[in-house]
Every structure is written in C-alpha cells, then in structure tokens.
Design a protein around this motif. Structure first.
Motif, PDB file in Angstrom:
ATOM      1  N   GLU A 637      17.193  72.691  73.145  1.00 21.91           N
ATOM      2  CA  GLU A 637      16.387  71.494  73.319  1.00 21.91           C
ATOM      3  C   GLU A 637      15.059  71.832  73.989  1.00 21.91           C
ATOM      4  O   GLU A 637      15.040  72.442  75.066  1.00 21.91           O
ATOM      5  CB  GLU A 637      17.118  70.451  74.159  1.00 21.91           C
ATOM      6  N   ASN A 638      13.984  71.446  73.341  1.00 20.72           N
ATOM      7  CA  ASN A 638      12.651  71.517  73.937  1.00 20.72           C
ATOM      8  C   ASN A 638      12.490  70.243  74.759  1.00 20.72           C
ATOM      9  O   ASN A 638      12.304  69.159  74.210  1.00 20.72           O
ATOM     10  CB  ASN A 638      11.603  71.605  72.826  1.00 20.72           C
ATOM     11  N   ILE A 639      12.581  70.356  76.069  1.00 17.26           N
ATOM     12  CA  ILE A 639      12.663  69.159  76.902  1.00 17.26           C
ATOM     13  C   ILE A 639      11.382  68.918  77.689  1.00 17.26           C
ATOM     14  O   ILE A 639      10.788  69.852  78.242  1.00 17.26           O
ATOM     15  CB  ILE A 639      13.875  69.224  77.869  1.00 17.26           C
ATOM     16  N   TYR A 640      10.967  67.684  77.704  1.00 20.64           N
ATOM     17  CA  TYR A 640       9.907  67.215  78.590  1.00 20.64           C
ATOM     18  C   TYR A 640      10.160  65.729  78.807  1.00 20.64           C
ATOM     19  O   TYR A 640       9.993  64.928  77.888  1.00 20.64           O
ATOM     20  CB  TYR A 640       8.508  67.439  78.008  1.00 20.64           C
ATOM     21  N   ALA A 641      10.578  65.376  80.005  1.00 20.89           N
ATOM     22  CA  ALA A 641      10.978  63.996  80.302  1.00 20.89           C
ATOM     23  C   ALA A 641      10.008  63.320  81.256  1.00 20.89           C
ATOM     24  O   ALA A 641      10.396  62.385  81.965  1.00 20.89           O
ATOM     25  CB  ALA A 641      12.391  63.974  80.881  1.00 20.89           C
ATOM     26  N   ILE A 700      22.470  64.060  75.677  1.00 21.22           N
ATOM     27  CA  ILE A 700      23.749  64.679  75.338  1.00 21.22           C
ATOM     28  C   ILE A 700      24.465  63.867  74.260  1.00 21.22           C
ATOM     29  O   ILE A 700      25.034  64.430  73.307  1.00 21.22           O
ATOM     30  CB  ILE A 700      24.606  64.837  76.606  1.00 21.22           C
ATOM     31  N   LEU A 701      24.437  62.543  74.372  1.00 18.88           N
ATOM     32  CA  LEU A 701      25.049  61.702  73.333  1.00 18.88           C
ATOM     33  C   LEU A 701      24.333  61.878  71.995  1.00 18.88           C
ATOM     34  O   LEU A 701      24.967  61.895  70.934  1.00 18.88           O
ATOM     35  CB  LEU A 701      25.002  60.237  73.768  1.00 18.88           C
ATOM     36  N   TRP A 702      23.005  61.972  72.040  1.00 19.10           N
ATOM     37  CA  TRP A 702      22.218  62.185  70.824  1.00 19.10           C
ATOM     38  C   TRP A 702      22.620  63.499  70.157  1.00 19.10           C
ATOM     39  O   TRP A 702      22.824  63.556  68.938  1.00 19.10           O
ATOM     40  CB  TRP A 702      20.743  62.179  71.197  1.00 19.10           C
ATOM     41  N   LEU A 703      22.732  64.551  70.946  1.00 22.16           N
ATOM     42  CA  LEU A 703      23.095  65.859  70.401  1.00 22.16           C
ATOM     43  C   LEU A 703      24.504  65.835  69.806  1.00 22.16           C
ATOM     44  O   LEU A 703      24.752  66.432  68.747  1.00 22.16           O
ATOM     45  CB  LEU A 703      22.985  66.922  71.491  1.00 22.16           C
ATOM     46  N   LYS A 704      25.408  65.139  70.460  1.00 15.41           N
ATOM     47  CA  LYS A 704      26.779  65.055  69.928  1.00 15.41           C
ATOM     48  C   LYS A 704      26.798  64.286  68.612  1.00 15.41           C
ATOM     49  O   LYS A 704      27.513  64.660  67.670  1.00 15.41           O
ATOM     50  CB  LYS A 704      27.692  64.394  70.951  1.00 15.41           C
ATOM     51  N   ALA A 705      26.006  63.223  68.517  1.00 15.94           N
ATOM     52  CA  ALA A 705      25.933  62.464  67.269  1.00 15.94           C
ATOM     53  C   ALA A 705      25.302  63.303  66.158  1.00 15.94           C
ATOM     54  O   ALA A 705      25.745  63.257  65.001  1.00 15.94           O
ATOM     55  CB  ALA A 705      25.140  61.182  67.488  1.00 15.94           C
ATOM     56  N   ALA A 706      24.276  64.078  66.496  1.00 13.58           N
ATOM     57  CA  ALA A 706      23.631  64.936  65.507  1.00 13.58           C
ATOM     58  C   ALA A 706      24.588  66.012  65.009  1.00 13.58           C
ATOM     59  O   ALA A 706      24.631  66.317  63.808  1.00 13.58           O
ATOM     60  CB  ALA A 706      22.376  65.565  66.099  1.00 13.58           C
ATOM     61  N   ALA A 707      25.367  66.587  65.926  1.00 10.62           N
ATOM     62  CA  ALA A 707      26.324  67.634  65.549  1.00 10.62           C
ATOM     63  C   ALA A 707      27.464  67.068  64.710  1.00 10.62           C
ATOM     64  O   ALA A 707      28.041  67.778  63.873  1.00 10.62           O
ATOM     65  CB  ALA A 707      26.864  68.319  66.802  1.00 10.62           C
ATOM     66  N   GLN A 708      27.795  65.816  64.948  1.00 13.42           N
ATOM     67  CA  GLN A 708      28.829  65.185  64.126  1.00 13.42           C
ATOM     68  C   GLN A 708      28.355  65.052  62.685  1.00 13.42           C
ATOM     69  O   GLN A 708      29.129  65.213  61.740  1.00 13.42           O
ATOM     70  CB  GLN A 708      29.186  63.818  64.697  1.00 13.42           C
ATOM     71  N   LYS A 709      27.069  64.783  62.510  1.00 13.96           N
ATOM     72  CA  LYS A 709      26.495  64.683  61.170  1.00 13.96           C
ATOM     73  C   LYS A 709      26.299  66.060  60.554  1.00 13.96           C
ATOM     74  O   LYS A 709      26.488  66.244  59.352  1.00 13.96           O
ATOM     75  CB  LYS A 709      25.159  63.945  61.241  1.00 13.96           C
TER      76      LYS A 709
END
Length: 853
Positions: A637-641, A700-709
C-alpha cells in the motif's frame, strides 16, 4: 505537507549517488540483509524499462486553446503521434472544428521559400498568431518570421515579429517552493540540437526527466509552482520556467534560444517602474501612515509634518506595518502585534559541497504549543488624531487575523478572526465611530474548522456575504446579510461538497464553482464545474463525463473547454456552452491504443465498504503489466493519510510511480480512508485528535474485499510505504496493525506531531497540546513494532524535522527492536524519491515480501 505529495506521485526519479548515502543496519538479520543478493533481474529490468516502453504513447490528450479577440474562435496545437502534430481551428458559435490551414500547402511553401525541409505533420513553427478575421497568420520558422495568406496561400518573410505565446521564462533557476495543482508543461524543441529537461527540486537539486530530440516535443506532468529548466548539450540552461495552474508550453527556437513571452517582458518593465514613496498613503492623498519607534505616525503629504497617533507601542508589543485606510480617509486601522516565541531547528550538513568540515544550518520552525504572534486591529480617528478603544473580547486568542477590508461607506472595518485551536471562525466588524465590535458570521465546531481548504469569504457589492461551511455535515455555500449577521439562505445543499469557488458575478448574482460528488453514481472525488444563483436556484452542472474534470473558460466566460479523464480512461476534451453546459462539439478524444500495444495495464478502480459497513471507500489497484491471475502477489500500500486532502489518483496517467514498483512482482494499491478530506464532515472528523488512526480500519477492510475479488492478492504478505505524513502512517501500520502489515518503509516521517510544523498539526490534533499527542506518537508506541521496518531520512530536511525520525530510532533501540535505517547526507524531504532511495525501497520489499535474496 504538500511538497511530499509531489515526491510520492512523481513520475520520475534522479540520482542521489553524489550525496554518498549511508545504510545503517540494526540487528543481526539486518546486517546480513545488507549483503544479500538482489531479486530476480528480469523483474528489476522490467521496472527500469517501464518508462521508456510506455512514454510518448498517448496522443490527442491535451488542448490549450488560444482564444481570438472575439472570444468565439480559438485555435490549438495537438499532438497526433510520437513526433507529429496538427493545428486546429474552432468556431464556438457555429460549433465547427477544422484544420486551421492546409498543412501540406504550408509545408510546400516553407520548403520552397526557406530552403529547409518542412513536413505537413511536423511543422516546426512557433509564435503562431492569426489575424482577425482569420485572413492570414504569422509565425516563426527556421529562425525567421513569416506571413502566410490563408486565401492565396502566399508566403513571405517578415522583419521583426511576435514573440509568441510561450510560458514566461525565469532568468535564473530557484528551488521549487510549492506544490500546487496538477498541471503539465510541453517542451517543444525547434532547434537542431538535443535538449535535456530537469526538475529543480525543493533543495535546488536538478533531477533529469529525459531529453527532447531536435524537432521533438515532450509533455511533462508536474505541479504548479515547480521549477523546470531545459539545458543544451553543454549543460547550460536554455529555458527556465515555473509551472502555472494551467498547462503551459516552452518553445525552444532555432539556435537553442527559448522564446520569451510578452508577459515576461511586461513583468520586467514593471520591475523598472517608479518606486512608491515611503509610508502608506490615504485614499485622498493627504496623509501617509508609517511606524516609528513601535508606534503609528501619520505624515502630512504636503508639509511633511508628523503626528504620533499611538503612544502605547513597545518593543514587546509593537504596531507593525499593516495599515487599512477607510475609503473616506477619516479613519485608519493599524495592526498591533505581540511577537510570539522563536523556535530554531538545527541541521548539521555532514558533507557540504563547498567545504570539507560539517556545516551548521538553522531555520525558524514553530511547533505545536509554541507561543505565537498575537495580532489585533487598532482604530484611529484622523479628525481628532486620537485612538478609539476597541475591545478584543470577540477576538481574544487569534491564530490569525485576515481578509481585512472596509465597508464601501467607511462605517465598518471587517476582518476574519481564526481562533487558535481552529474551532471558532468569526467575521467581525468594528464600528468606525464607536469602536464597538459586532459578529457578522460565527462558525464553530466541536472538532475543527478546516480553514486551509474549506474556507471562503466574499463580500458582494450590495452588502451581502458568501460563506462556506460544513455546518450541515457537507461543505456548502451560504448567503449572509452583512448588516444583520443573519443567514438569508443556504445556496447549495445535498450529500456532495463545494471544492472551490472559481468566480462570483455580483451583477447576475451567480457563483461558478467546482464540486465533488454532485453527479450521482460517479466517484465522489471527481471534480465537476457548476453554476448556481445566490438564492440557490438554477443549479447547473456544466460538465458531464464520468471522470474528473479540468476546464478552462473563454476570456468572456461564455464557453468552456473541458477535459476529463479517469485512471483507466485517457482524456476527452469537449467544448461546452457556459450558460447551460450544452455540448457544442468534441474537440479531441485521446487514444490509449499504442499504450496498450506496448503492454500498459490500466489501474483498477475499486470500492468497498468502510468500518461502519455503510460508507464507500475508494482506491486504485495497480498490477504488474505481466500480471497472471493464477499467481500470488504480495500487496504493497502506498499510504498517505494527511487530512488536508485526498490522494488516490483520479486522473489518467500513462506512467505512475506505483507501476514501477508493481513491475518487480507486486500489486500496489492506494486508498483514501476515513479521516482524509473532500467527503462529509463526519468522514473527515475521524482524524481529529486521532491522526494515528490514519483510516487503517477502512484500509484493511478495503484490502480484504479486493483480495476476495482477486485471489491473486496475497494478504499474508502485505507491506506499506509513505513519505512525510505517509512516513508517519507507514510506521503506524506496523505499530498498531502489525498482524496485517508485514513490512514498511517510513520516509521522512512526522512521527510525533509535537515535532512537526505548527499549522498542520494543531489543525488536526488541536490546541492546547494534550496527552493525545503523546498517545498518537510513533515514538511512544515504538515498542509495539512488529514486522520489518526501513526508516529513511534526509539530514537536511526542512519540511519535517529529521530529529523526529531519530527519536523513533532512539525509542526502537531502547525497546531492543531490529530495523534498518537509511540516512542521506545533504538530502532534504523525500529520500524515497531519489534514485538510490527508490532502489533501497524496492530491494527491501523484494527481500521481505518476495523472499528474493
């Protein structure tokens, strides 16, 4: 916090090898890791060859209109191939788009008249201007000026001529001091020699972005405020310019001489103009105001007699040179300012260019909790030559005082008071006769008011105020009666946000603005251009396409040239009528066909629900160009919050920095979680006194949803990296969510908000500085480190105090934690943006996520 955004998104990197980087490895595993072999060469080779493979593969993607005096017609130059272009003429009234002239006949005429070969698709002309009404045109070619008759196609040489429309040039290069809106520069090389393009970074260092062949051109993505230069083979600068909000072009003529614009010459003439007399003159010209011995003095313009208006100014609490005369010259407001404290930050430059011994540097750098300046307006009556007392109970603790102006009738002095802590914002008015203060507008928030990005104030000609507020949960416009201080009506409303006010027409009582989320079904971060009446009626969305928009209005605002794109769709440029947004004609539709043939893979736009199970979280997924869905890929993840903006890319770009990292064998993502800007107030408030949250529950939820797809995303091997606030976020991921993130690179992080710049941190973390600052600190939490960590820092970072990183190092050592660290001598903010830093980041993730030694 803006300079690091450009570093993180930058499309190219240059070498920092001369800075002699030092790699310090802590712990036995890290020490051994310093000498391990690299990952498989083909993956690195693919990453290194990505830019040459993909650049210059998108055409018809940029339109820069050159409006004619009637504001109904314009022309533009558009790139049609790797080394070809054409000139287009548009009649907005008729809705016609055509070739501006017969390119073949002009090429033949030029070849014959000049003795130099000219090709229809490669006409190396600059300084092009059309006569009204489009009977002829003038231009430069081959170092000469030419006149071309568009009726007879007769061509003849001219003496003198126009300097064209090139971007204004600078005389000397200077460091890029700001990072504004995304924009572009097009370098057009009409000379017979190759030129090299350099970006001048925030430290004044040159970073090469490639070369432009003779007769070629290069479009360079950049940000307004960034400084660029084109240099000849001898290394000497030919053209130095600073990017502006609108796309610009730099034309290098015959002999390698850049064409100067009229605006540049105009600025030079202005600098030669007469200097104003000392002091601040009154509107009637009878008085001049000035400061002497910390007090306000007025001087009679005819007799030179001086009269002291104040006597209470001292060195500890002086009046300063900020004066505001009433239009009728009967009253004067001066600002008295009690100075805040000095806060020095010191750097030791270990390897200075000009000497052998280390060099000490000092900068002024206020941090959260420091004592700041205390400005307040003071009122004086010119008839009595006396000060009129003004109570400061309505503005007791200013962060700032600004937007100062007198009412047209000279009865009130109006200013904006921003209270420290950023929970109170007031428009105040001082009565000129009595000094009484009344509140015109009061904005309060239990969390914060984002004065930096979401504040707008406009006083209309008839005594009304336009005001921007998030009071209903979304950023919207309100109309106030300035006389009563009451809201006349809410102008805009709905579950979308006003992002920027472009123009106000007081006569027609209309506002032109940009909005996010206003088109249902589209990404809420996409920008659209709109218009609305003061009373909230006749709301018109002027742009339409499903993407983010950038528009340029005709000088008389009757037409707009709108370009829109998405990360997965190249730009479409349209001509629209500004009155109602009606499509007049499509100007250009860029094609990605050549890009796809070269192996380009479009980023995927992905949406998933956030922590509340309701709110959509948006991001992008970047896969390697040789992606195989049957394989498993580590995810980075390229993160900048940073709460001041939103960061997942929305516009089309042929080459992203994330793509280079993906090529090595990763899937790279970028997400905007809760706590970032441009959504609802509730969405934004997550960051308040809670910057360590960084939206991780949503990410983290976004990444889990993406990995599910896409099962190719291996969530057992997740890393993250970031610079500045992103560096703080990257380390925080390992400290607070080490069960999910396995490896992280934290570059130049503001790891403790008490160590960083005052404005940015007090806005989100609040004032006074409380125990939540300590709790949110990566230094405090360093003992919780899980996973593999690489810290990067430049010893000369003037954006984020390098000591912030060193304090993390100290805490990690005390906690007996293993980590790696890269300190770059002489480097400023954004070590990961250097060629060496990029390589170290790539190798770090290859070792710890790919297992490639």
């Amino acid at each position: 916090m803006q300079l690091q955004q450009a570093t993180r998104r930058r499309r190219g990197f240059s070498t920092f090898l001369r800075l002699q980087p030092v790699l310090i490895c802590f712990g036995l595993w890290a020490f051994q890791g310093c000498f391990r072999a690299q990952a498989e060469a083909p993956d690195y080779e693919r990453a290194q060859n990505l830019r040459p493979r993909l650049e210059n593969k998108v055409f018809r993607d940029r339109v820069q209109p050159r409006w004619q005096p009637d504001n109904n017609q314009f022309w533009y130059r558009v790139k049609t191939g790797p080394n070809t272009h054409e000139f287009i003429w548009v009649d907005a009234e008729k809705g016609e788009r055509r070739a501006a002239f017969d390119h073949q006949r002009l090429a033949e005429a030029l070849t014959k008249a000049s003795g130099k070969p000219a090709e229809a698709g490669k006409l190396a002309i600059d300084g092009l201007e059309f006569s009204a009404p489009n009977h002829s045109m003038t231009f430069r070619f081959g170092g000469k000026h030419w006149l071309f008759d568009l009726a007879s196609y007769e061509l003849r040489e001219q003496t003198g001529g126009s300097n064209g429309n090139s971007l204004a040039l600078l005389e000397t290069p200077h460091p890029s001091a700001r990072t504004g809106e995304e924009t572009s520069l097009t370098f057009i090389n009409h000379s017979e020699s190759e030129v090299e393009i350099f970006w001048i970074d925030s430290d004044g260092e040159r970073r090469s972005y490639g070369k432009v062949a003779p007769g070629g051109e290069r479009e360079q993505h950049t940000f307004s405020g960034h400084v660029w230069t084109a240099a000849g083979r001898d290394g000497k600068d030919i053209a130095i310019c600073e990017a502006e909000d609108k796309p610009g072009q730099v034309e290098i003529g015959a002999g390698g001489v850049a064409q100067k614009s009229r605006s540049q010459e105009h600025r030079r003439e202005k600098r030669k103009g007469p200097q104003a007399a000392p002091g601040n003159p009154s509107p009637d010209g009878k008085w001049r105001a000035m400061i002497k011995d910390h007090n306000v003095v007025i001087q009679n313009s005819q007799t030179q007699e001086e009269i002291k208006l104040s006597i209470n100014g001292t060195a500890d609490d002086p009046y300063v040179d900020r004066f505001f005369w009433a239009p009728d010259s009967r009253h004067l407001v001066a600002i008295r300012n009690r100075p805040g404290e000095e806060h020095k930050v010191y750097f030791v430059e270990s390897s200075p260019k000009a000497q052998l011994q280390p060099k000490l540097h000092t900068i002024d750098y206020l941090k959260p909790g420091d004592r700041i300046d205390h400005p307040r307006p003071q009122l004086f009556d010119l008839a009595s030559k006396q000060q009129i007392p003004v109570s400061d109970t309505s503005f007791p603790n200013p962060w700032s005082i600004g937007e100062e102006q007198w009412s047209p009738d000279s009865r009130e002095f109006i200013f904006l008071y921003n209270q420290r802590g950023h929970q109170v914002l007031r428009v105040l008015a001082i009565d000129a006769a009595s000094g009484a203060v009344r509140t015109v507008v009061e904005e309060t928030s239990p969390t914060f008011i984002d004065y930096n990005e979401k504040m707008y104030l406009h006083r209309t000609e008839n005594g009304e105020l336009l005001w921007l507020s998030e009071r209903d949960g979304w950023n919207h416009l309100y109309l106030y009666d300035a006389a009563t201080g009451k809201v006349k009506n809410q102008i805009t409303r709905g579950e979308w946000v006003v992002r920027h006010v472009d123009r106000v027409d007081d006569q027609r009582r209309q506002i032109w603005f940009r909005a996010g989320g206003i088109r249902p079904g589209q990404d809420p971060y996409y920008l659209h251009y709109c218009r609305v009446n003061f009373d909230g009626g006749d709301l018109v969305i002027l742009t339409e396409g499903d993407g983010t928009h950038s528009a340029e209005f005709a000088p008389d605002n009757r037409w707009l040239v709108d370009s829109w794109s998405r990360v997965d769709a190249p730009p479409v440029t349209e001509l629209r009528r500004a009155a109602d947004g009606k499509l007049i004609c499509e100007l250009e539709k860029a094609s990605a066909d050549e890009l796809l043939k070269a192996g380009w893979r479009a980023p995927e736009r992905f949406v998933a629900k956030g922590r509340d199970g309701v709110t959509d979280i948006y991001g992008v997924i970047v896969r390697p160009t040789n992606y195989d869905p049957a394989k498993k890929y580590p995810v980075i993840e390229n993160i900048y919050a940073g709460p001041h903006s939103a960061f997942a890319p929305k516009r089309f770009s042929a080459i992203m920095g994330m793509q280079e990292l993906a090529e090595i064998g990763f899937i790279v993502v970028q997400i905007d979680g809760m706590g970032t800007s441009y959504r609802s107030k509730k969405f934004h408030d997550v960051c308040w006194k809670n910057i360590g949250d960084a939206g991780f529950p949503d990410r983290i939820l976004w990444l889990k949803a993406a990995a599910q797809k896409d099962p190719a995303m291996d969530l057992g091997r997740v890393g993250l990296y970031g610079t500045s606030a992103g560096g703080q976020n990257a380390l925080r991921g390992l400290l607070a969510h080490g069960d999910f993130y396995r490896a992280g690179v934290a570059d130049c992080g503001c790891h403790d908000n008490r160590m960083d710049k005052i404005w940015w941190n007090e806005l989100w973390m609040g004032w006074p500085v409380g125990p939540h600052y300590d709790e949110q600190s990566n230094v405090t939490q360093a003992g919780k480190l899980q996973g593999k960590l690489l810290l990067m820092v430049g010893e000369m970072d003037s954006n984020v105090d390098p000591a912030s990183t060193m304090q993390v190092v100290n805490a990690l050592i005390k906690a007996n934690k293993d980590f790696e660290m890269l300190v770059v001598p002489g480097a400023g903010h954004g070590v990961a943006g250097s060629e060496y830093g990029k390589r170290r980041l790539q190798h770090f993730f290859a070792r710890h996520l790919l297992g490639q030694e």
